[in-house]
Scaffold this motif. Structure first.
Motif, short mmCIF file in Angstrom:
data_model
loop_
_atom_site.label_atom_id
_atom_site.label_comp_id
_atom_site.label_asym_id
_atom_site.label_seq_id
_atom_site.Cartn_x
_atom_site.Cartn_y
_atom_site.Cartn_z
N ALA A 21 1.01 -1.07 0.01
CA ALA A 21 0.14 0.05 0.02
C ALA A 21 0.96 1.26 -0.16
CB ALA A 21 -1.03 0.10 1.11
N ILE A 22 0.36 2.37 -0.46
CA ILE A 22 1.16 3.60 -0.46
C ILE A 22 1.14 4.00 0.97
CG2 ILE A 22 1.10 6.09 -1.48
CD1 ILE A 22 -0.61 4.80 -3.66
N ALA A 23 2.73 4.23 0.98
CA ALA A 23 2.77 4.83 2.37
C ALA A 23 3.05 6.53 2.60
CB ALA A 23 4.53 4.22 2.89
N HIS A 24 3.85 7.02 1.17
CA HIS A 24 3.89 8.33 1.28
C HIS A 24 3.92 8.83 -0.26
CE1 HIS A 24 6.93 6.70 4.42
NE2 HIS A 24 6.11 7.61 5.04
N TRP A 25 3.26 9.93 -0.45
CA TRP A 25 3.06 10.70 -1.82
C TRP A 25 4.38 11.71 -1.64
CZ3 TRP A 25 -0.76 9.40 -5.24
CH2 TRP A 25 -1.77 8.53 -4.67
N GLN A 26 5.25 11.85 -2.76
CA GLN A 26 5.96 12.90 -2.71
C GLN A 26 5.73 13.56 -4.23
OE1 GLN A 26 9.71 10.35 -2.46
NE2 GLN A 26 9.78 11.10 -0.42
N VAL A 27 5.49 14.89 -4.16
CA VAL A 27 5.34 15.74 -5.26
C VAL A 27 6.29 16.67 -5.27
CG1 VAL A 27 3.48 16.96 -6.15
CG2 VAL A 27 2.97 15.17 -4.91
N THR A 28 6.86 16.99 -6.30
CA THR A 28 7.89 18.14 -6.62
C THR A 28 7.08 19.36 -7.21
OG1 THR A 28 9.79 16.32 -6.97
CG2 THR A 28 10.02 18.72 -8.00
N VAL A 29 7.39 20.60 -6.78
CA VAL A 29 6.59 21.71 -6.90
C VAL A 29 7.61 22.51 -7.30
CG1 VAL A 29 5.02 23.24 -6.24
CG2 VAL A 29 4.97 20.92 -5.30
N LYS A 30 7.49 23.56 -8.24
CA LYS A 30 8.17 24.58 -8.50
C LYS A 30 7.21 25.88 -7.98
CE LYS A 30 11.09 23.44 -12.53
NZ LYS A 30 11.72 24.32 -13.57
N ILE A 31 8.06 26.82 -7.30
CA ILE A 31 7.41 27.82 -6.47
C ILE A 31 8.08 28.94 -7.02
CG2 ILE A 31 7.08 28.78 -4.28
CD1 ILE A 31 6.99 25.90 -3.19
#
Lengths: 69, 69, 69, 69, 69, 69, 69, 69, 69, 69, 69, 69
Positions: H53-63
């Motif tokens: 099962a998915i333990a963590h989501w990691q999303v890369t964001v430009k700010i």
């Protein structure tokens, strides 16, 4: 195919009949001035429309040939 | 082709016979409602499989036409 | 097509006649070992040249099939 | 800019003088038939060459406008 | 889904709550003026930040609909 | 533009004044050794900075010309 | 340029006059806080439209500078 | 938004609950050390799986944030 | 994570509720037949529209798992 | 590096030992027929497998050289 | 790796010996001013040629590090 | 290589020494369970950093093998 070096040229072939014919014309044109053509890779497919129908297909092809060493 | 402006529409054509037929159907459908179609550019090719064989080809095409000024 | 899950395999079909035939061969080969093939997406088209003419077309295809649940 | 919805059109502007002029012509042409244009995004830059010099620049632009709700 | 032709429009939906809500708003807005919407494809996700927190999500969606023939 | 074949060369032009000038220099340099240049497509734009200001713009351009048949 | 290491920052410049001016402003802003800027690479070009005309150009630029070792 | 210059930072947010929460954590973390954050753009979404099962989501964001001038 | 080798499978999950649920279904389906799932990467998000509203979300996910050595 | 124009050629080098050796062979082959080579950019890395081990690495390289003016 | 936030920096390392050495130099340079470096991702590989041989390899690397919270 | 069909698998190899070693480990792992491996294509290169130095290289490789017909 061991230690060869290939040079790559990019050619756009044009055809009134379709994609494969345009690719074949690109290869045939390259074969007039280059020897030892080995492989190709199909890129962008575009073309012109006249009177609501496709008049020509234009397909850009990368062509690899063996450099004579 | 000098100072014209082109608008681009994106159309997916569908065919049971193959890629070029799907592109031609996309262009023909656009020609029903738009005048002065000038060029096309082939995008994504997808399709459906039924009983282990290709049932339809679906090809997305960008089509440029001259805006009447 | 509601709550299905699809698995995707990538297959390169090869043909002496052209792009669509290579795609059909890729699908036919996948159909030998996998059931419930649903859709395909055409990727890279490459091939080999012999004596200045195209000897084989090689087309890479992604093929989606329903996982049996 | 809160809860708006934008529709995006794709237009190719053409100019004998340069890239920015082609973009401005694309926007001006869109402004003739669409209201509430908000933003643009520059895509592909191409053009034609005549007698060894650039005859026209053609720049494809995506243009977003607010849908009237 | 046999021999249909689809036209594709590109719409940016905007939401204060999140990505799926922005996509739903884009689809809902397209459904106001277009019939026979069939599928969507999610593109770029952007948004605005105010006082160090996300104020709006903006998601660009391609939406395909059947051309009436 | 019917059944022509185009060869494509890739050239990087360099300019102290800007992007369009760099593209024009790339085309002019290609025109010195190649005939029948027909179209161009602008690729990557880079450059050098000296003392905190742009010293040169370098723009890579693909240039298509008709192969003489 | 031998064994240097470069750090890259990404900056969006904004201009009412055009692309090159926006790039120059991005570089000038970076030069206020960073020393030894060496090169730049132009990315996405966007902008805002007001009253049917371009109000601002916004160009994203990657800028490389030498890390002091 | 006229003649501002924006600097862009890239941050990967991580969340056990989902994509939007990961994006919000990336923005919140950036807001701790940077003022005048203006916009974000969502990049790659990845994550870890534990026990199927998915333990963590990691999303890369430009700010993007406004440089104080 | 030292000297492991990972195999990657590509799975499309489908959900009536949203993106994260579709990703979770893709991972859950993979976990039925594969052990040692380690990470995922979210690809294309598409879906179907019925009666002007989103009927299903379909998200393609790459899933890496440790090969047992 | 001021107002030079560079022409770019694309070459695939091949090596039994590894990536860097393949790049070096591509450059060495280009240097046999071209003068004033200035820079390179590494593209696609592929290769052949024989008996379950890598037999050759093939790396495609773009090579820029100064046009003599 | 649970609820961390990573900041990403982009660094170009340079080496006379090869790609991995350039990547290592980029990481080593980042480690001088940043703590808690966690991962890297290799981007573009370029370099300079002098006298027909590679003088330097330049590899751009994205490097992620944990923000201290 | 005439009318073969290739299946493609994607494998990430991991190495403490470098890129080529990681690719070789990916190929060696695939060779344990698959016969008739023919070619590979190198994708993304990533890795982990510990104590300011590279601890592992992780390289994703596509590997093509002949389907037995």
């Amino acid at each position: 195919m061991q230690d060869n070096v290939y040079k790559i040229v990019e050619v756009t072939g044009s055809s009134t009949t379709g994609i494969e014919d345009a690719v074949r014309k690109a290869v045939a044109a390259a074969a007039k001035s280059l020897k030892h053509l080995r492989w190709f890779e199909v890129g962008e497919t575009r073309g012109h429309i006249e009177d609501g129908a496709i008049a020509h297909w234009q397909v850009t092809v990368k062509i690899g040939f063996t450099l004579e060493q």
